[in-house]
Design an enzyme around this catalytic site. Structure first.
Site, short mmCIF file in Angstrom:
data_model
loop_
_atom_site.label_atom_id
_atom_site.label_comp_id
_atom_site.label_asym_id
_atom_site.label_seq_id
_atom_site.Cartn_x
_atom_site.Cartn_y
_atom_site.Cartn_z
N GLU A 102 -10.22 24.86 -3.59
CA GLU A 102 -10.52 24.61 -5.35
C GLU A 102 -11.08 25.85 -5.95
O GLU A 102 -10.78 26.12 -7.14
CB GLU A 102 -11.47 23.39 -5.55
CG GLU A 102 -10.83 22.21 -5.16
CD GLU A 102 -9.45 21.95 -5.64
OE1 GLU A 102 -9.45 21.92 -6.81
OE2 GLU A 102 -8.67 21.39 -4.94
N SER A 401 -15.39 -40.02 9.44
CA SER A 401 -16.51 -40.34 9.96
C SER A 401 -17.56 -39.42 10.28
O SER A 401 -18.59 -40.04 10.76
CB SER A 401 -15.75 -40.85 11.58
OG SER A 401 -14.91 -41.62 11.20
#
Length: 711
Positions: A102, A401
């Site tokens: 860069e 149940s």
């Protein structure tokens, strides 16, 4: 051509023409200089350029991180995944790769690299190509203030603002600080901002641990984060990485031998392609709670969220449920008449819209730490990507149940002993004078006659539960369920609630069983242990919420009944015969076979499994909780306890009394009673039988019938 050249030479040697040309050039230069000066001064007029004062307290958006109970990272929550680290915590290879790629003259210029500027102009004029001239400082400026220095705006004023801010940054901050800010700010794809998160995202390691090839791979991304994403385009990523390695060689940072070695280095990515793959239903459940409390700060403030999740338990829960659902669909438990999950995925394809209700068999699984309610595992469905509907916390399902323990608990609270007798025979209840009576059935459509409450419970006889509920009254049962924390949905006062017809939130239903595991104290489910800010200060610690709902004696009697479900009842084959840890539980099956459950517990864990269709419909023939859900619970818990110590059994309170009884009559056992009817039963003081069995007694008055007597 020679004629033209000669003519120009003669004109140039004419003083008047030469003077005019020079004057024109100077005038154009002055105009250009004036234009540039005006543009320079206007670029930051009226506070158009941002102030760099905020860089002193650089505080970028940071995603909040979500951790498991043991500190392992689960995921992060935020618009930008970022973790700020100092330059000293970054691998030298990272710094070298980014500088080479860069801005190789970064430490030589003062914000603008004029060599690159003039080189870029030459490229435009002579090579007809546009090359970048932005320095790291200029990139930092537009990354820190994208609204003021927009990367999409290619106007001269934008570029001049960028240059002016870059000059100001260079004037006020040392180079190392500028580089550190840049490496923490840069976009590296997949919402990963900064080298630390990108290193974790792609390679599963910290930026301090990256080697040269990995560093070059990250340095390749700023040019085009999507194009060079190593997960999406590995070949392009390697190509670009190798170009950068070549630049590092040109700069003298790598020898020729090192260049060849790192170019040959394989692209080894983290095996986890995305954070969201781990416990997605649990993560979303946590996110919703935190969003309600912290709002937008959750996504920008870099909070550290420590949850209750145990990743090993979670994986056990996921594996057990997934395997059981697949086994059901593959016919292990008999013919499965519906479309399978595998067929659905094949038919659906990648572009189809996901339906609101998944058409395939679904399930959920929850594991709680009994003492605290800490959620150790939560699976809200089969496929989060296909259906984000969390069945554990959003669904309303009939518990079948698994609701019956509340009926029996209310009975014990009212002084009914396990040895009390009721008759399992046909009943007819007129609910509406304009409709036929309700005539409930047992699951097997059979009636077994007279039996104790204990047997009716562990065999899950519907008629016994309904008759018991009718004696207690609906409000007593509703109050009992509410006491256990089943309270989000109003339970209607109808007789069918005694066998689990009222819809419940699964997480509440499963958490209710912590009261049994803890011998009377229920724990409210909790998913978050504590939350820290980015400096490590605790900003929220939810309290552990518990409530005593039964005395230890009452609770032990219920635990003993629930253990009988495992020892000789509906879960004996699927749990009791295969799981050696002390446990109790209850199977659940709705009358029409649309919901099957098993909720079980040990002295330290509570786990629940539900299986059914999103749109309620019969799963298959002979769908039962003990047959379809309980095996998954057993598989899950056996795997969990491979990594946990075996807990001690529940200690029976001294306050309980016992009696030897004839379990066919409920009276005290005598020498005349059949040996096979002998049982030892435990009682709350005052509820035990006082009389010896009059049925099996040679002195019994033939005209009396002791079975009509309530003991």
């Amino acid at each position: 051509m020679s004629f033209l050249t000669g003519t120009i030479r003669r004109w140039w040697h004419t003083p008047r023409i030469r003077s005019a040309v020079i004057t024109a050039i100077l005038a154009c230069g002055a105009l250009a200089a004036g234009f540039l000066f005006g543009a320079w001064t206007r670029a930051c007029a009226n506070s158009a350029c941002p102030s760099i004062a905020g860089m002193v307290t650089y505080d970028p958006e940071q995603a909040s991180k979500v951790y498991a109970a043991d500190g392992r990272l689960i995921t992060d929550l935020g618009f930008q995944r970022r973790t700020v680290v100092p330059l000293s915590k970054m691998s030298p290879a990272v710094i070298a790769a980014f500088l080479t790629t860069e801005d190789k003259r970064f430490y030589l210029h003062h914000g603008v690299d004029w060599h690159r500027v003039f080189g870029a102009l030459a490229d435009v004029v002579f090579r007809h190509r546009i090359t970048g001239a932005s320095t790291i400082t200029m990139q930092l400026a537009r990354n820190l203030w994208p609204e003021d220095i927009s990367g999409q705006d290619r106007s001269l004023s934008r570029k001049l603002r960028e240059v002016q801010v870059a000059f100001e940054i260079e004037h006020n901050y040392p180079k190392d600080k500028i580089l550190e800010l840049y490496l923490n700010q840069i976009d590296l794809g997949n919402r990963s901002y900064g080298v630390e998160v990108a290193a974790q995202r792609y390679f599963g390691k910290s930026a301090s641990e990256l080697n040269v090839a990995e560093a070059a791979t990250l340095a390749a991304l700023p040019k085009a984060p999507s194009r060079y994403n190593p997960r999406k385009s590995p070949k392009l990523a390697v190509f670009r990485r190798n170009v950068i390695l070549g630049l590092m060689n040109d700069a003298g940072l790598l020898s020729d031998e090192e260049l060849e070695r790192w170019r040959a280095y394989p692209l080894v990515l983290s095996s986890r392609s995305d954070f969201s793959e781990v416990a997605p239903y649990f993560v979303e459940y946590v996110r919703q709670q935190l969003d309600a409390r912290f709002g937008s700060n959750l996504y920008t403030a870099g909070l550290r969220i420590y949850t209750t999740l145990d990743l090993d338990v979670q994986q056990s829960a996921e594996r057990a449920l997934a395997q059981q659902l697949e086994d059901i669909e593959n016919g292990k438990y008999g013919k499965y008449p519906r479309d399978t999950y595998a067929n659905y995925l094949e038919r659906k394809g990648d572009d189809d819209i996901t339906p609101a209700e998944s058409p395939y068999l679904q399930g959920l699984s929850v594991v709680l730490e009994a003492k605290t309610g800490a959620i150790r595992a939560l699976v809200g469905g089969r496929d989060f990507q296909d259906s984000k509907y969390n069945r554990a916390v959003q669904a309303l399902r009939q518990p079948g149940s698994t609701f019956k323990p509340f009926v029996y608990s209310a009975a014990i609270r009212a002084g009914y002993p396990w040895s009390m007798l009721l008759v399992d025979d046909p009943i007819s209840i007129q609910l509406d004078p304009n409709a036929p009576p309700w005539e409930p059935q047992n699951y097997d459509n059979k009636f077994e006659g007279q039996m104790t409450l204990r047997r009716g419970f562990y065999e899950s006889r519907n008629i016994i539960a309904i008759k018991l509920g009718q004696e207690l009254g609906p409000q007593a049962v509703i109050s009992e369920a509410t006491r256990f924390g089943v309270s989000s949905q109003r339970i209607p006062p109808y007789p069918s609630i005694y066998i689990g017809s009222a819809e419940v939130v699964p997480l509440e239903m499963i958490a209710a069983y912590t009261a049994f595991a803890n011998l009377g104290t229920r724990a409210v489910p909790m998913a978050i242990d504590h939350v820290e800010d980015r400096s490590g200060n605790i900003v929220w610690r939810p309290k552990v919420v518990t409530e005593q709902v039964m005395t230890p004696s009452h609770a032990w009697l219920m635990v003993d009944g629930l253990r009988d479900v495992v020892r000789r009842g509906t879960a004996a084959g699927s749990v009791g015969a295969k799981f050696a840890i002390p446990s109790g539980g209850k199977t659940g099956t709705t009358n029409d076979g649309t919901d099957v459950w098993y909720i079980g517990f040990t002295p330290d864990l509570v786990g629940g499994i539900w299986i059914g269709m999103d749109r309620p419909q019969k799963i298959k023939a002979d769908a039962q909780g003990g047959r379809l859900a309980a095996p998954a619970w057993t598989t899950m818990m056996k795997e969990i306890y491979e990594r946990r110590p075996t807990p001690a059994e529940w200690i029976r309170p001294d306050s309980l009394t016992f009696a030897e009884i004839d379990n066919t009559t409920g009276y005290k056992f005598t020498g005349f009673c059949p040996k096979e009817s002998h049982a030892i039963e435990w009682y709350l003081p005052g509820t035990e039988p006082k009389e010896f069995c009059p049925i099996h007694n040679s002195f019994l008055n033939p005209g009396s019938n002791p079975l009509n007597q309530r003991n």
